[in-house]
Enzyme design. Structure first.
Site, short mmCIF file in Angstrom:
data_model
loop_
_atom_site.label_atom_id
_atom_site.label_comp_id
_atom_site.label_asym_id
_atom_site.label_seq_id
_atom_site.Cartn_x
_atom_site.Cartn_y
_atom_site.Cartn_z
N ASP A 12 1.63 -4.12 5.20
CA ASP A 12 1.45 -3.53 3.87
C ASP A 12 -0.02 -3.17 3.71
OD1 ASP A 12 2.07 -2.77 1.18
OD2 ASP A 12 1.19 -4.64 0.47
N SER A 13 -0.31 -2.45 2.63
CA SER A 13 -1.71 -2.12 2.33
C SER A 13 -2.45 -3.34 1.80
CB SER A 13 -1.76 -1.02 1.27
OG SER A 13 -1.24 -1.53 0.06
N TYR A 44 -3.42 2.25 -0.74
CA TYR A 44 -2.92 3.38 0.03
C TYR A 44 -2.41 4.50 -0.91
CZ TYR A 44 -2.69 0.98 4.64
OH TYR A 44 -2.97 0.35 5.84
N GLY A 45 -2.01 4.11 -2.12
CA GLY A 45 -1.38 5.06 -3.05
C GLY A 45 -2.10 6.39 -3.22
N ASN A 77 5.95 0.77 0.29
CA ASN A 77 6.67 2.01 -0.03
C ASN A 77 5.85 3.25 0.34
OD1 ASN A 77 9.22 1.34 -1.94
ND2 ASN A 77 7.62 -0.20 -2.18
N THR A 78 4.54 3.17 0.09
CA THR A 78 3.69 4.33 0.36
C THR A 78 3.66 4.63 1.86
OG1 THR A 78 2.33 3.47 -1.44
CG2 THR A 78 1.45 5.33 -0.21
N GLU A 155 -3.84 -7.11 -6.59
CA GLU A 155 -4.86 -7.29 -5.54
C GLU A 155 -6.01 -8.16 -6.04
OE1 GLU A 155 -5.46 -6.09 -2.14
OE2 GLU A 155 -3.29 -6.03 -2.29
N1 DGL Z 1 2.33 -2.06 -1.71
C1 DGL Z 1 2.25 -0.67 -1.57
C2 DGL Z 1 3.55 0.06 -1.81
O1 DGL Z 1 4.59 -0.56 -1.71
C3 DGL Z 1 1.07 0.15 -1.89
C4 DGL Z 1 0.03 -0.20 -2.87
C5 DGL Z 1 -1.19 0.63 -2.61
O2 DGL Z 1 -1.86 0.34 -1.63
O3 DGL Z 1 -1.47 1.60 -3.33
O4 DGL Z 1 3.55 1.22 -2.05
#
Ligand code: DGL
Length: 276
Positions: A12-13, A44-45, A77-78, A155
């Site tokens: 994950d991020s 990551y978004g 998800n991203t 975070e």
């Molecule tokens: N946990 C991440 C997701 O499911 C991303 C959060 C992020 O880094 O912006 O999209």
């Protein structure tokens, strides 16, 4: 060692993927898991799909080369929206993402087929949830909203504060007019905010945790492919790497995950960047 005795890889991020790890640990008690949270490059978004592909590829290579994981679950998800097909194509192990499972669980849960989605900008923009949901239920309406601030609340370990509760309430008020009966937590960070989210949208709206849905699909997949560990003597291990500071990661993780034991390790970005 037989392939089925190798660990599951997860990425994950940052902290969010631990929601998938927690669900997988509960369902697959004999399975060891190696997790990488890319906290140093979070979020990551807002990043471009190319950047997210690049980071995801580096982490995937680390998990495959250093830990010989038998399967990779993209617990983000991203990263799923941007990198799933690329990693499925490039890696010689099975790769599963969170979006298919989340979309399927939402369509099953919704009666009115008015489905809300909260996720990162990258996930909303990719249109992947919207496509998957319409493929399963062509008349479904999807009301999508990007919630980057929620990622930071988690975070920065502020997710249990009054400030978090108020922010969630304010942001989710926009769904009142849409008449949704189901809301997808389309970012793996968001399940940590579940009490605040449920209170904001009311008990009439069912929350779908895409991570829990993915853990169930992962368990099913490993069984079907005969990839479940068969060594009943083995004690499952959980190695949790973060590219950021270990102390913050460990505080949030211990609080969220409960029973361990978990091994926490720092993963320098330079190690990952060698894998570019
Ligand atoms: N946990 C991440 C997701 O499911 C991303 C959060 C992020 O880094 O912006 O999209």
């Amino acid at each position: 060692m037989e392939k089925r005795e190798h660990a599951i890889g997860m990425m994950d991020s940052g902290i969010g993927g631990l929601t998938v790890l927690k669900a997988a640990k509960a369902l697959l008690a004999e399975e060891s898991i190696v997790f990488v949270g890319d906290n140093a490059r979070n979020p990551y978004g807002p990043k471009t799909p190319e950047e997210v592909i690049d980071y995801s590829r580096q982490i995937a290579r680390f998990l495959v080369e250093k830990h010989q994981v038998k399967v990779l679950a993209i617990a983000c998800n991203t990263a799923t929206a941007c990198a799933l097909p690329v990693l499925q194509d490039e890696l010689n192990i099975p790769v599963i993402g969170v979006i298919d499972s989340g979309a399927k669980a939402a369509v099953e849960a919704s009666r009115s087929k008015k489905i809300g989605l909260i996720a990162t900008e990258g996930t909303v923009k990719s249109g992947r949830y919207q496509e998957e949901i319409r493929a399963l239920s062509p008349k479904a309406q999807v009301f999508a909203q990007a919630e980057p601030d929620f990622v930071q609340l988690v975070e920065q370990n502020r997710y249990q504060t009054k400030e978090a509760k108020e922010a969630v309430k304010e942001h989710l008020a926009a769904f009142d007019k849409d008449g949704i009966d189901t809301l997808i937590l389309g970012c793996t960070h968001f399940p940590l905010l579940t009490p605040a989210i449920q209170e904001a949208v009311g008990n009439r709206v069912r929350l779908v945790d895409a991570g829990v849905a993915t853990a169930k699909d992962l368990a099913k997949y490993l069984k079907e492919e005969d990839l479940l560990s068969k060594n009943s003597q083995k004690v499952a291990t959980y190695q949790l790497y973060t590219t950021g500071p270990v102390a913050t990661f460990q505080t949030i993780a211990d609080n969220w995950l409960g029973d361990g034991p978990f091994q926490y390790k720092h993963l320098p970005l330079t190690t990952l960047e060698e894998k570019a």
